[in-house]
Design a protein around this motif. Sequence first.
Motif, PDB file in Angstrom:
ATOM      1  N   MET A   1     -16.508  14.750  -7.351  1.00 10.73           N
ATOM      2  CA  MET A   1     -15.725  13.520  -7.383  1.00 10.73           C
ATOM      3  C   MET A   1     -15.833  12.856  -6.012  1.00 10.73           C
ATOM      4  SD  MET A   1     -11.648  12.933  -8.214  1.00 10.73           S
ATOM      5  CE  MET A   1     -10.985  13.972  -6.892  1.00 10.73           C
ATOM      6  N   ASN A   2     -16.273  11.596  -6.009  1.00 12.13           N
ATOM      7  CA  ASN A   2     -16.344  10.807  -4.780  1.00 12.13           C
ATOM      8  C   ASN A   2     -15.294   9.716  -4.854  1.00 12.13           C
ATOM      9  OD1 ASN A   2     -18.538  12.080  -3.480  1.00 12.13           O
ATOM     10  ND2 ASN A   2     -19.955  11.012  -4.841  1.00 12.13           N
ATOM     11  N   VAL A   3     -14.475   9.611  -3.804  1.00 17.73           N
ATOM     12  CA  VAL A   3     -13.440   8.595  -3.715  1.00 17.73           C
ATOM     13  C   VAL A   3     -13.783   7.714  -2.528  1.00 17.73           C
ATOM     14  CG1 VAL A   3     -10.967   8.161  -3.437  1.00 17.73           C
ATOM     15  CG2 VAL A   3     -11.746  10.202  -4.678  1.00 17.73           C
ATOM     16  N   ILE A   4     -13.961   6.404  -2.791  1.00 14.65           N
ATOM     17  CA  ILE A   4     -14.405   5.481  -1.758  1.00 14.65           C
ATOM     18  C   ILE A   4     -13.488   4.263  -1.727  1.00 14.65           C
ATOM     19  CG2 ILE A   4     -16.317   4.022  -0.951  1.00 14.65           C
ATOM     20  CD1 ILE A   4     -17.676   6.358  -3.166  1.00 14.65           C
ATOM     21  N   TYR A   5     -12.903   4.017  -0.550  1.00  8.64           N
ATOM     22  CA  TYR A   5     -12.097   2.815  -0.338  1.00  8.64           C
ATOM     23  C   TYR A   5     -12.989   1.752   0.290  1.00  8.64           C
ATOM     24  CZ  TYR A   5      -7.486   4.647  -1.493  1.00  8.64           C
ATOM     25  OH  TYR A   5      -6.401   5.134  -2.157  1.00  8.64           O
TER      26      TYR A   5
ATOM     27  N   MET B   1      -5.541   4.178   7.496  1.00 11.19           N
ATOM     28  CA  MET B   1      -4.478   3.224   7.789  1.00 11.19           C
ATOM     29  C   MET B   1      -4.064   2.589   6.454  1.00 11.19           C
ATOM     30  SD  MET B   1      -3.856   3.423  10.841  1.00 11.19           S
ATOM     31  CE  MET B   1      -4.055   2.941  12.503  1.00 11.19           C
ATOM     32  N   PRO B   2      -2.777   2.402   6.223  1.00 10.42           N
ATOM     33  CA  PRO B   2      -2.343   1.772   4.969  1.00 10.42           C
ATOM     34  C   PRO B   2      -3.023   0.433   4.686  1.00 10.42           C
ATOM     35  CG  PRO B   2      -0.471   2.780   6.018  1.00 10.42           C
ATOM     36  CD  PRO B   2      -1.628   2.881   6.996  1.00 10.42           C
ATOM     37  N   SER B   3      -3.336  -0.335   5.725  1.00 13.07           N
ATOM     38  CA  SER B   3      -3.999  -1.630   5.505  1.00 13.07           C
ATOM     39  C   SER B   3      -5.409  -1.476   4.932  1.00 13.07           C
ATOM     40  CB  SER B   3      -4.051  -2.430   6.807  1.00 13.07           C
ATOM     41  OG  SER B   3      -4.799  -1.734   7.778  1.00 13.07           O
ATOM     42  N   SER B   4      -6.009  -0.294   5.053  1.00 15.94           N
ATOM     43  CA  SER B   4      -7.368  -0.091   4.537  1.00 15.94           C
ATOM     44  C   SER B   4      -7.388   0.503   3.124  1.00 15.94           C
ATOM     45  CB  SER B   4      -8.166   0.804   5.488  1.00 15.94           C
ATOM     46  OG  SER B   4      -7.674   2.132   5.454  1.00 15.94           O
TER      47      SER B   4
ATOM     48  N   PRO C   1       3.733   4.684   3.390  1.00 19.04           N
ATOM     49  CA  PRO C   1       4.575   5.702   4.027  1.00 19.04           C
ATOM     50  C   PRO C   1       5.507   5.075   5.054  1.00 19.04           C
ATOM     51  CG  PRO C   1       2.346   5.793   4.886  1.00 19.04           C
ATOM     52  CD  PRO C   1       2.335   4.800   3.762  1.00 19.04           C
ATOM     53  N   VAL C   2       6.771   5.462   5.023  1.00 10.56           N
ATOM     54  CA  VAL C   2       7.759   4.901   5.944  1.00 10.56           C
ATOM     55  C   VAL C   2       8.015   5.852   7.108  1.00 10.56           C
ATOM     56  CG1 VAL C   2      10.137   4.082   6.153  1.00 10.56           C
ATOM     57  CG2 VAL C   2       8.829   3.591   4.089  1.00 10.56           C
TER      58      VAL C   2
ATOM     59  N   ARG D   1       2.763   5.202   8.638  1.00  7.65           N
ATOM     60  CA  ARG D   1       3.069   3.808   8.905  1.00  7.65           C
ATOM     61  C   ARG D   1       2.239   3.338  10.095  1.00  7.65           C
ATOM     62  NH1 ARG D   1       9.076   2.491  10.168  1.00  7.65           N
ATOM     63  NH2 ARG D   1       8.445   1.086  11.818  1.00  7.65           N
ATOM     64  N   GLU D   2       1.615   2.179   9.954  1.00  7.03           N
ATOM     65  CA  GLU D   2       0.689   1.724  10.998  1.00  7.03           C
ATOM     66  C   GLU D   2       1.346   1.514  12.339  1.00  7.03           C
ATOM     67  OE1 GLU D   2      -2.596  -0.789  10.181  1.00  7.03           O
ATOM     68  OE2 GLU D   2      -2.378  -0.468   8.034  1.00  7.03           O
ATOM     69  N   THR D   3       2.569   1.006  12.367  1.00  9.56           N
ATOM     70  CA  THR D   3       3.224   0.817  13.669  1.00  9.56           C
ATOM     71  C   THR D   3       3.396   2.144  14.374  1.00  9.56           C
ATOM     72  OG1 THR D   3       5.360   0.835  12.580  1.00  9.56           O
ATOM     73  CG2 THR D   3       4.412  -1.321  13.058  1.00  9.56           C
ATOM     74  N   ALA D   4       3.704   3.190  13.615  1.00 10.16           N
ATOM     75  CA  ALA D   4       3.842   4.521  14.211  1.00 10.16           C
ATOM     76  C   ALA D   4       2.497   5.057  14.675  1.00 10.16           C
ATOM     77  CB  ALA D   4       4.476   5.480  13.207  1.00 10.16           C
ATOM     78  N   ALA D   5       1.447   4.749  13.933  1.00 15.67           N
ATOM     79  CA  ALA D   5       0.123   5.265  14.275  1.00 15.67           C
ATOM     80  C   ALA D   5      -0.411   4.630  15.558  1.00 15.67           C
ATOM     81  CB  ALA D   5      -0.846   5.007  13.124  1.00 15.67           C
TER      82      ALA D   5
END
Length: 174
Positions: free
Chosen positions: A28-32, A45-48, A114-115, A167-171
Amino acid sequence: MSRLMIDPLIIGRVVGDVVDLFTPSVKMNVIYGSNKQVCNGYEFMPSSITIKPRVEIGGEDMRAAYTLIMIDPDAPSPSDPYQREHLHWMVTDIPGTTDVSFGKEIVSYEIPRPVVGIHRYVLVLFKQRGRQTVRPMFWRDYFNTRRFSEENGLGLPVAVVYFNAQRETAARRR
């Protein structure tokens, strides 16, 4: 070296928290996006990951049918995952040797948001006994992968992959 010492699904507690020990039998290949391959334990990152991924199913039999679920076992926070598991996506009746776009989307893709803390997002692939044999689920919180598998006669998974997100701000903080 034994599998237990190096398997990222065991190290990441996916085996144990979500699924029982299994032997992968289907690729199984999962690609965003255009080229962001999901590998066990990678961070996104959630934005991706706002658009559902392309999920390619291997196997040798195009007559076989598969069910894909995507869950967050760390909802609402890894330190207190009382909603374990949160269902983000479900596709059934996926023909072997194709991708999820050929299946039936039962629960639409919900963007991971994620919060608090680092969350694991787990994609689990099951082989169905036949087409149209999986009863759909219509709730997202308190989903249980093992119970779902048992109630639908799916047995152990044939493939599993997971990634992490926070969460991106935390990252971005140092």
